[in-house]
Scaffold this active site. Structure first.
Site, mmCIF file in Angstrom:
data_model
loop_
_atom_site.group_PDB
_atom_site.id
_atom_site.type_symbol
_atom_site.label_atom_id
_atom_site.label_comp_id
_atom_site.label_asym_id
_atom_site.label_seq_id
_atom_site.Cartn_x
_atom_site.Cartn_y
_atom_site.Cartn_z
ATOM 1 N N LYS A 27 21.532 36.543 32.244
ATOM 2 C CA LYS A 27 21.376 35.925 31.374
ATOM 3 C C LYS A 27 20.251 34.808 31.362
ATOM 4 C CE LYS A 27 25.546 34.781 30.374
ATOM 5 N NZ LYS A 27 26.297 35.742 31.270
ATOM 6 N N GLN B 172 29.053 33.477 30.919
ATOM 7 C CA GLN B 172 30.011 34.762 31.174
ATOM 8 C C GLN B 172 29.686 35.902 30.329
ATOM 9 O OE1 GLN B 172 31.996 31.628 30.409
ATOM 10 N NE2 GLN B 172 31.416 30.935 32.284
ATOM 11 N N GLY C 70 26.792 29.715 35.972
ATOM 12 C CA GLY C 70 25.745 29.192 36.939
ATOM 13 C C GLY C 70 24.702 29.923 36.942
ATOM 14 N N HIS C 71 23.139 29.571 36.699
ATOM 15 C CA HIS C 71 22.190 30.533 37.197
ATOM 16 C C HIS C 71 21.233 29.645 37.999
ATOM 17 C CE1 HIS C 71 21.513 29.311 32.958
ATOM 18 N NE2 HIS C 71 20.203 29.121 33.487
ATOM 19 N N ASP D 104 27.241 37.283 34.831
ATOM 20 C CA ASP D 104 26.198 37.749 35.642
ATOM 21 C C ASP D 104 25.286 38.852 35.316
ATOM 22 O OD1 ASP D 104 27.554 35.666 37.428
ATOM 23 O OD2 ASP D 104 28.972 37.038 37.761
ATOM 24 N N GLU D 105 25.017 38.993 33.903
ATOM 25 C CA GLU D 105 24.100 40.294 33.624
ATOM 26 C C GLU D 105 22.448 39.868 33.908
ATOM 27 O OE1 GLU D 105 26.255 38.573 31.467
ATOM 28 O OE2 GLU D 105 27.956 40.267 30.968
#
Ligand code: IMP
Length: 434
Positions: free
Chosen positions: A16, A226, A40-41, A13-14
Site C-alpha cells: 500500500k 493492514q 509500517g512502510h 503488507d500488500e
C-alpha cells in the site's frame, strides 16, 4: 476533485505504501483512518530511506495536508520520534502540514505492557502474534469508554483524572492476572506533560477540515492500514487486528460522509502473505521451494517487527471477500515482478472444508484453518518485469494473469506495480483524473 480510499485486500503488507505514495502526488489531503504504529512502510525517495508508522507519507511533499483521523490510535512517543526523524532529514513537521484528530485515542504505556503480557500468557496455538504495540488494549479502552483521547492533552487535569483511574485498573490486571510489573502514574504523567506541550499545536477537528477541503474541490486520499482479512469484524477472528480495516471505516475513522467517496482501490499483491498467526489457506509452508523463493525475492519481512512473512499463492476467495466488503472500484496489483521465473502459477478459486465448498472465507475459525484451496494453474513467464513501463510490454502470460484476476474479481486493474521504485509502475487509470 475526488475522494479516494485505498485499502489492503489480503492480510496487510500488500504494498500500500508505494501505491499511496504514487497517488499522493495527485492528492491535496492524505488521511489515515484506523490502526496505529502496528502499520509500517518504508519509502526510498531520492536515495533516502524513510520508515513511516503513523504519519502519512504525504508529509514528504511540502504542499500536502496530512491528517490523522479519529479512528487511528496514537502512541505519542512514537509519533514524536517519527517527527524527529523527519526533522533530521530536513523535513520539519509543522501544524500547517499535519493535523491530529482530537478524538483519536492515545496508546498508553500500560496498553503496550498489557498487549505483551497477554500474548506471553497465551498458549502457543492461541497466540495472535500481535505487534506488541498496545493496539488491542487501546481499542478495548476506546470501546470500553475509558480511553484517553488526543484532545485530553489539551485539558491536562481531565487527562490526569482519566490516567489515575486507568493506572489503578490496569495495574490490577498487570500484577494480579499476569504477574507483571505495574505501570507508574508519576512516570506517565511526566512523560505525557512533555508530549502534550509538543503535540498541542497539531490537535484539532479533522472532520470539519475534511468537509472544508471537499467543498473547496480538493482531492482527498484515505490511506488504510493492514488488510481486509485482518478486519476486527470481517477478518479471520480472533487472528485479526483490533480495528475495522475495510473501506467503510474511512468515513467513520475520519468523520467523512459515505456519499462523498468516489473510488475505492484495493491493493492486491500478485501472491499472498501473512505475518502473525492464523489461517492462511493458500500458504506454501516454510521450507517449500516456491514459498521460500517468493519470500526471498519479495523481501517479505515485516516493516514494523522484522518478522518473516508467510507466503502463498494468490487466493481469489480472499480477493473476492475484499471486492464485496469494500465495494472496490479498482485494483492495484503489486509485486507482479516477484512471480517472474515461476514456470506455473496457481490461483485459488474456492475452498473445500470437510467436503463442503466455500466461496468466502469461513467465519468459523476452525473451518477457516481446515480450508483447502481448489486451484487453477496458469503458465508463468520468465522475463524480469522491472523495466516494463506500459501494459503492452508485459509478457503475454503476465497479461493473461492480470486479465484472469480481473475476470474472477469483476473489478478492473487500475495500477500494476512491477518493482519497488516509484517509476516501476503502470498507471492504467488515475482515480483522481475525473
Ligand atoms: P496487532 O494489530 O498488533 O494487535 O496484531 C494483530 C495481528 O495483525 C497480528 O497477526 C499482526 O501480525 C497483524 N498486523 C498488524 N498490523 C499489521 C500490518 O501492518 N501488516 C500486516 N499484519 C499486521
Amino acid at each position: 476533485m475526488a475522494s479516494v480510499v485505498v485499502i489492503g485486500t489480503q492480510w496487510g503488507d500488500e504494498g500500500k505504501g508505494k501505491i499511496v505514495d504514487l497517488l499522493t502526488g495527485h492528492a491535496d489531503c492524505i488521511v489515515r483512518f484506523q490502526g496505529g504504529n502496528n502499520a509500517g512502510h518504508t519509502l526510498v525517495v531520492a536515495g533516502k530511506k524513510y520508515v513511516f508508522h503513523i504519519i502519512p507519507s504525504g508529509i514528504l511533499y511540502e504542499d500536502k495536508r496530512c491528517m490523522i483521523g479519529n479512528g487511528v490510535i496514537i502512541d505519542p512517543g512514537v509519533l514524536l520520534e517519527e517527527m524527529e526523524e523527519l526533522r533530521g532529514h530536513g523535513l520539519p513537521v509543522t501544524p500547517a502540514r499535519l493535523l491530529i484528530s482530537e478524538n483519536a485515542h492515545l496508546i498508553m504505556p500500560y496498553h503496550r505492557m498489557l498487549d505483551q503480557a497477554r500474548e506471553a500468557a497465551l498458549s502457543s496455538g492461541k497466540k495472535i502474534g500481535t505487534t506488541g504495540r498496545g493496539i488491542g488494549p487501546c481499542y478495548m479502552d476506546k470501546v470500553g469508554r475509558v480511553g484517553i483521547k488526543a484532545g485530553d492533552l489539551l485539558d491536562f487535569s481531565q487527562f490526569l483524572d482519566k490516567l489515575q483511574a486507568n493506572v489503578e485498573e490496569k495495574n490490577f490486571f498487570l500484577t494480579k492476572q499476569y504477574n507483571a510489573a505495574p505501570a507508574c502514574f508519576d512516570e506517565i504523567k511526566a512523560q505525557f506533560e512533555a508530549h502534550a506541550e509538543r503535540l498541542m499545536p497539531f490537535i484539532g477537528n479533522v472532520s470539519v477540515e475534511l468537509d472544508q477541503a471537499r467543498k473547496a474541490g480538493k482531492n482527498i486520499l484515505f490511506e488504510g492500514a493492514q488488510g481486509t482479512q485482518l478486519d476486527i469484524d470481517h477478518g479471520t477472528y480472533p487472528f485479526v487486528t483490533s480495528s475495522n480495516t475495510v473501506a467503510g471505516n474511512a468515513c467513520i475513522g475520519s468523520g467523512f460522509g459515505p456519499a462523498h467517496i468516489d473510488e475505492v482501490i484495493g491493493i492486491l499483491k500478485a501472491y499472498t502473505t501473512r505475518v502473525g498467526s492464523g489461517p492462511f489457506p493458500s500458504e506454501l509452508p516454510e521450507g517449500d521451494a516456491i514459498g521460500d523463493e517468493l519470500q526471498r525475492k519479495g523481501g517479505e519481512f515485516g516493516a514494523t517487527t522484522g518478522r518473516r512473512r508467510r507466503c502463498g499463492w494468490l487466493d481469489m476467495v480472499v480477493a473476492n471477500d475484499a471486492v464485496r466488503l469494500n465495494g472496490l472500484t479498482g485494483l492495484a496489483i503489486t509485486k507482479l515482478d516477484v512471480l517472474s521465473g515461476q514456470p506455473t502459477l496457481k490461483i485459488g478459486l474456492s475452498y473445500t472444508v470437510e467436503g463442503r465448498r466455500f466461496d468466502q472465507m469461513p467465519s468459523n475459525i476452525r473451518q477457516a484453518a481446515l480450508a483447502q484451496p481448489v486451484y487453477e494453474e496458469m503458465p508463468g513467464w520468465s522475463k524480469e518485469l522491472s523495466k516494463v513501463r506500459d501494459f503492452s510490454e508485459l509478457p503475454q502470460q503476465a497479461k493473461d494473469y492480470i486479465r484472469r484476476i480481473e475476470d474472477l474479481a469483476g473489478v478492473p486493474p487500475m495500477i500494476v506495480s512491477v518493482g519497488p521504485d516509484r517509476a516501476e509502475t503502470l498507471l492504467l487509470r488515475n482515480p483522481f483524473a475525473k
